[in-house]
Design a protein around this motif. Structure first.
Motif, short mmCIF file in Angstrom:
data_model
loop_
_atom_site.label_atom_id
_atom_site.label_comp_id
_atom_site.label_asym_id
_atom_site.label_seq_id
_atom_site.Cartn_x
_atom_site.Cartn_y
_atom_site.Cartn_z
N PHE A 55 0.83 -1.20 0.00
CA PHE A 55 0.00 0.00 0.00
C PHE A 55 0.86 1.26 0.00
CE2 PHE A 55 -2.14 3.39 2.42
CZ PHE A 55 -3.25 3.58 1.61
N ILE A 56 1.89 1.29 0.85
CA ILE A 56 2.75 2.47 0.97
C ILE A 56 3.44 2.78 -0.36
CG2 ILE A 56 4.89 3.31 2.06
CD1 ILE A 56 3.95 1.79 4.61
N ALA A 57 3.80 1.74 -1.11
CA ALA A 57 4.50 1.94 -2.38
C ALA A 57 3.66 2.67 -3.41
CB ALA A 57 4.95 0.59 -2.94
N SER A 58 2.33 2.58 -3.29
CA SER A 58 1.45 3.18 -4.29
C SER A 58 0.68 4.40 -3.79
CB SER A 58 0.44 2.13 -4.79
OG SER A 58 -0.37 1.67 -3.72
N ALA A 59 0.67 4.62 -2.50
CA ALA A 59 -0.10 5.74 -1.94
C ALA A 59 0.77 6.99 -1.89
CB ALA A 59 -0.60 5.38 -0.55
N LYS A 60 0.11 8.15 -1.87
CA LYS A 60 0.85 9.42 -1.89
C LYS A 60 1.30 9.83 -0.49
CE LYS A 60 -1.19 11.40 -6.08
NZ LYS A 60 -1.96 12.54 -6.64
N VAL A 61 0.39 9.79 0.47
CA VAL A 61 0.72 10.23 1.83
C VAL A 61 0.20 9.22 2.84
CG1 VAL A 61 0.67 12.17 3.44
CG2 VAL A 61 0.46 12.60 1.00
N PRO A 62 0.78 8.03 2.88
CA PRO A 62 0.27 6.96 3.77
C PRO A 62 0.84 7.08 5.19
CG PRO A 62 2.06 6.11 2.44
CD PRO A 62 1.88 7.55 2.04
N ARG A 63 0.54 8.17 5.87
CA ARG A 63 1.15 8.42 7.18
C ARG A 63 0.82 7.34 8.20
NH1 ARG A 63 -0.40 14.28 6.69
NH2 ARG A 63 1.46 15.33 5.89
N GLU A 64 -0.47 7.01 8.34
CA GLU A 64 -0.89 6.06 9.37
C GLU A 64 -0.33 4.66 9.09
OE1 GLU A 64 -2.79 5.08 12.97
OE2 GLU A 64 -2.34 7.00 12.02
N SER A 65 -0.37 4.25 7.85
CA SER A 65 0.16 2.94 7.47
C SER A 65 1.67 2.86 7.71
CB SER A 65 -0.14 2.64 6.00
OG SER A 65 -1.53 2.53 5.80
N THR A 66 2.35 3.94 7.41
CA THR A 66 3.79 3.99 7.64
C THR A 66 4.11 3.91 9.13
OG1 THR A 66 4.12 5.30 5.63
CG2 THR A 66 5.90 5.34 7.26
N ASN A 67 3.32 4.60 9.94
CA ASN A 67 3.53 4.54 11.39
C ASN A 67 3.33 3.12 11.93
OD1 ASN A 67 4.18 7.25 11.66
ND2 ASN A 67 2.12 7.89 12.17
#
Length: 211
Positions: A55-67
């Motif tokens: 998901f992070i690789a394709s999303a623009k601003v995946p803040r919550e997922s990255t956390n």
């Protein structure tokens, strides 16, 4: 026979106008993070990591997922993956960048550096529980009891009654020789029924000593 009045379309609106419902990126990010947390609860850590990375690789601003992914790597003490993700995640807020940089420092036994990093963004941390709790623990370990007491009081006020925060506050006040305040905190803590046996024993010992 009366002529039926026919409503006309406003000429300013294109004839082929239609509603376009685009996915909300923030909501998508939250759903992905929540889904990963569910996988973690089921013990499917690897699946959670793969899903988050995809998901992070394709999303623009995946803040919550990255956390969430950074939390997983922190729990695994995987410094290389934490640093790699932080280097790529330029969309994270500075307070989040500093929090996970401090986590790396803690893993590497550089707690003084961790304190310094966390203090840089303390003014921006507001009521971010994990941030404040980590710094409070580090202050306690470093013997900075006044700073620890201040943060534990802040946590109790903003987050709510938590046994861990009452214990931290009581220990800090005890170390500052603020015995009456420490006693009140220990008494408050003793009301919790789910304390670990060793914690309850310690509380009883300190209350007996503070009589």
């Amino acid at each position: 026979i009366a002529q039926t009045e026919i409503a006309t379309v406003d000429e300013t609106i294109p004839v082929d106008a239609h509603l376009s419902i685009a996915p909300n990126p923030v909501a998508s990010d939250q759903r992905q993070a929540d889904g990963a947390r569910q996988l973690l609860m089921q013990g499917q850590d690897s699946d959670a990591i793969i899903a988050l990375q995809t998901f992070i690789a394709s999303a623009k601003v995946p803040r919550e997922s990255t956390n969430v992914l950074l939390d997983i790597f922190s729990a695994q003490e995987n410094v290389n993956e934490i640093n790699k993700l932080l280097a790529a995640a330029n969309y994270l807020l500075p307070v989040d960048q500093n929090f996970y940089a401090a986590k790396v420092a803690v893993i590497q036994r550089r707690e003084a550096d961790a304190i310094q990093v966390l203090e840089e963004q303390l003014g921006e941390a507001n009521e971010q529980e994990n941030y404040l709790a980590l710094l409070a623990v580090l202050y306690q370990r470093a013997g900075k009891f006044q700073e620890a007491a201040t943060l534990y009081r802040r946590l109790l006020t903003s987050i709510g009654d938590r046994p861990a925060y009452w214990l931290g506050f009581a220990l800090a006040q005890d170390s500052l020789n603020q015995f009456q305040t420490a006693k009140q905190a220990y008494l408050r803590l003793a009301n919790y029924s789910d304390l670990q046996p060793q914690v309850r024993t310690y509380i009883q010992q300190r209350l007996a000593a503070l009589q």
